[in-house]
Design a protein around this motif. Sequence first.
Motif, mmCIF file in Angstrom:
data_model
loop_
_atom_site.group_PDB
_atom_site.id
_atom_site.type_symbol
_atom_site.label_atom_id
_atom_site.label_comp_id
_atom_site.label_asym_id
_atom_site.label_seq_id
_atom_site.Cartn_x
_atom_site.Cartn_y
_atom_site.Cartn_z
ATOM 1 N N LEU A 244 47.547 32.607 42.529
ATOM 2 C CA LEU A 244 48.631 33.054 41.660
ATOM 3 C C LEU A 244 48.117 34.248 40.874
ATOM 4 O O LEU A 244 47.117 34.124 40.165
ATOM 5 N N THR A 245 48.752 35.390 41.006
ATOM 6 C CA THR A 245 48.312 36.612 40.326
ATOM 7 C C THR A 245 49.362 37.028 39.305
ATOM 8 O O THR A 245 50.519 37.274 39.659
ATOM 9 N N TRP A 246 48.938 37.139 38.056
ATOM 10 C CA TRP A 246 49.851 37.385 36.938
ATOM 11 C C TRP A 246 49.390 38.637 36.201
ATOM 12 O O TRP A 246 48.278 38.701 35.688
ATOM 13 N N ASP A 247 50.238 39.647 36.185
ATOM 14 C CA ASP A 247 49.955 40.899 35.484
ATOM 15 C C ASP A 247 50.709 40.876 34.153
ATOM 16 O O ASP A 247 51.929 41.020 34.115
ATOM 17 N N CYS A 248 49.962 40.707 33.061
ATOM 18 C CA CYS A 248 50.613 40.593 31.748
ATOM 19 C C CYS A 248 51.300 41.891 31.338
ATOM 20 O O CYS A 248 52.386 41.868 30.747
ATOM 21 N N ILE A 308 43.668 29.333 42.756
ATOM 22 C CA ILE A 308 43.138 30.356 41.862
ATOM 23 C C ILE A 308 44.255 31.004 41.039
ATOM 24 O O ILE A 308 45.300 31.383 41.571
ATOM 25 N N LEU A 309 43.987 31.138 39.745
ATOM 26 C CA LEU A 309 44.844 31.918 38.852
ATOM 27 C C LEU A 309 44.105 33.197 38.486
ATOM 28 O O LEU A 309 42.986 33.153 37.958
ATOM 29 N N VAL A 310 44.719 34.340 38.762
ATOM 30 C CA VAL A 310 44.181 35.644 38.373
ATOM 31 C C VAL A 310 45.126 36.239 37.332
ATOM 32 O O VAL A 310 46.335 36.348 37.589
ATOM 33 N N ARG A 337 38.732 37.846 36.989
ATOM 34 C CA ARG A 337 38.006 37.498 38.218
ATOM 35 C C ARG A 337 38.684 36.349 38.953
ATOM 36 O O ARG A 337 38.520 36.216 40.172
ATOM 37 N N GLY A 338 39.397 35.506 38.225
ATOM 38 C CA GLY A 338 40.083 34.362 38.823
ATOM 39 C C GLY A 338 39.418 33.053 38.456
ATOM 40 O O GLY A 338 38.191 32.934 38.522
ATOM 41 N N VAL A 339 40.216 32.086 38.040
ATOM 42 C CA VAL A 339 39.706 30.762 37.696
ATOM 43 C C VAL A 339 40.346 29.734 38.610
ATOM 44 O O VAL A 339 41.500 29.898 39.040
ATOM 45 N N ASN A 340 39.609 28.689 38.929
ATOM 46 C CA ASN A 340 40.093 27.653 39.842
ATOM 47 C C ASN A 340 40.790 26.558 39.034
ATOM 48 O O ASN A 340 40.150 25.704 38.430
ATOM 49 N N LEU A 341 42.106 26.574 39.035
ATOM 50 C CA LEU A 341 42.867 25.595 38.274
ATOM 51 C C LEU A 341 42.591 24.173 38.756
ATOM 52 O O LEU A 341 42.526 23.237 37.951
ATOM 53 N N ALA A 342 42.430 23.986 40.058
ATOM 54 C CA ALA A 342 42.222 22.641 40.600
ATOM 55 C C ALA A 342 40.928 22.030 40.094
ATOM 56 O O ALA A 342 40.843 20.816 39.878
ATOM 57 N N ALA A 343 39.894 22.862 39.892
ATOM 58 C CA ALA A 343 38.612 22.360 39.402
ATOM 59 C C ALA A 343 38.608 22.185 37.893
ATOM 60 O O ALA A 343 38.006 21.242 37.369
#
Length: 437
Positions: A244-248, A308-310, A337-343
Amino acid sequence: MRPRPTPSLVLPLLAAILALAPCVARAGAGSAVLRDGDLVAPCGDSLTEQKHYTVFMETYLLACQPAANLRTMQFGMNGDTTWGFLSRLRKNTAPFAPDVATVLFGMNDGGYLPPGRLGDRAERYRESLRGIVGEFRAAGAREIIIASPTLVDPATFKRGDPVEYNQTLDLLAAIAREVAEREGARFADVHGAMKRVMEKAKAAKGAAYEVGGDDGVHPGANGHLVITHTLLKALGCDGRIGTLTWDCAARRAEATPGHRVLSVTDGTLEIESTRHPFCFIAAPPNKPPASRTILDVLPFNEELNSLILVVKNAPAPRMRVSWGEWSRVYTAGELARGVNLAADFLDNPFCESFARLTAAVREKQDYETDAVKIILSSLGTWEKYFPEEQASSALRREKVVKKSVEQQAAVRAALQPVRHTLQLESVRENGVMSRQN
């Protein structure tokens, strides 16, 4: 479905039923081993019949979708050996026409004997594994994965000297690798993985921490997660659940297949997902160790569970990410860089749906145990004493296959899309939060 050399009365029925089953395509589906629509058959002894790793595997294949429309049927029987399974494979397993089989035996093959007292058991294990590979290929299986046996837990094993019996299992593990290489099958080193994880877990949590279960042989959910991890890796699963890529700054978001962005407003991202991360259900107190208790020494999330959330252009150096009811603070650099939401969120908006799916899978596999152990296994005796009733025996096999296919479709239908929400808030130096607008 391509034709298979299965019993003549069973195959036409199976092909007809599967032709009516829905096939859900997904862009980019597939892996080096699994193909869309495959039937995966985990085979083994009581560790398979326990329905821990097999339920984990089936739920993963359904929810995480390394390929589309995957199906699973488990063939576990307590007390079984490779030679026992080989004697029944043609009539009990081949009628279901598996595309991929995983073969996990060895604990009973060694007879709980030290290496010096094995007699012909090691050679019998070797030749039976070779026979199993041959029978599966004759039944049309495309891939066979030979798994090395687990090992016993020195803290709880009471059926002999654990050091000596693990040496026996070391020997059988080497044979399993040899047969896989010789027969051109794939190899899953369950034995080596269990040994490495057990050593790390006991070093971190104490020697009494059970990995092999309270009898040293049958693991709890934590040990079965190790088996699951090893077999899923051997099946070629890459763990990419989605990004999931989110541009604020642009107030825009996008998602990879299996996820759909519904809205992006006022620091809130709403998504609908048909592809789910694997969830770890917490166990009640005073129960055997839950699967999540071993994640600190098993790279399951890192290698098999990556959602992954970016976040680009985060407006503050530190941001709070809220996912449903749960939240966590990250730096802007970590989010970029991206974080692993599932973890990072073991409790998350998917857990409730995942628990329902797991329960449906377990109920289906309870039927499979009865079908394999009781219904199909009794047919050989029926045919022995009533040879004139061969057609009746074949009809019973057809009914078992038909019910299995129906249950597989019902379990797939239990996997429903999940709507979930992510929120971003700036974490100011004075601790005050502000939602992004």
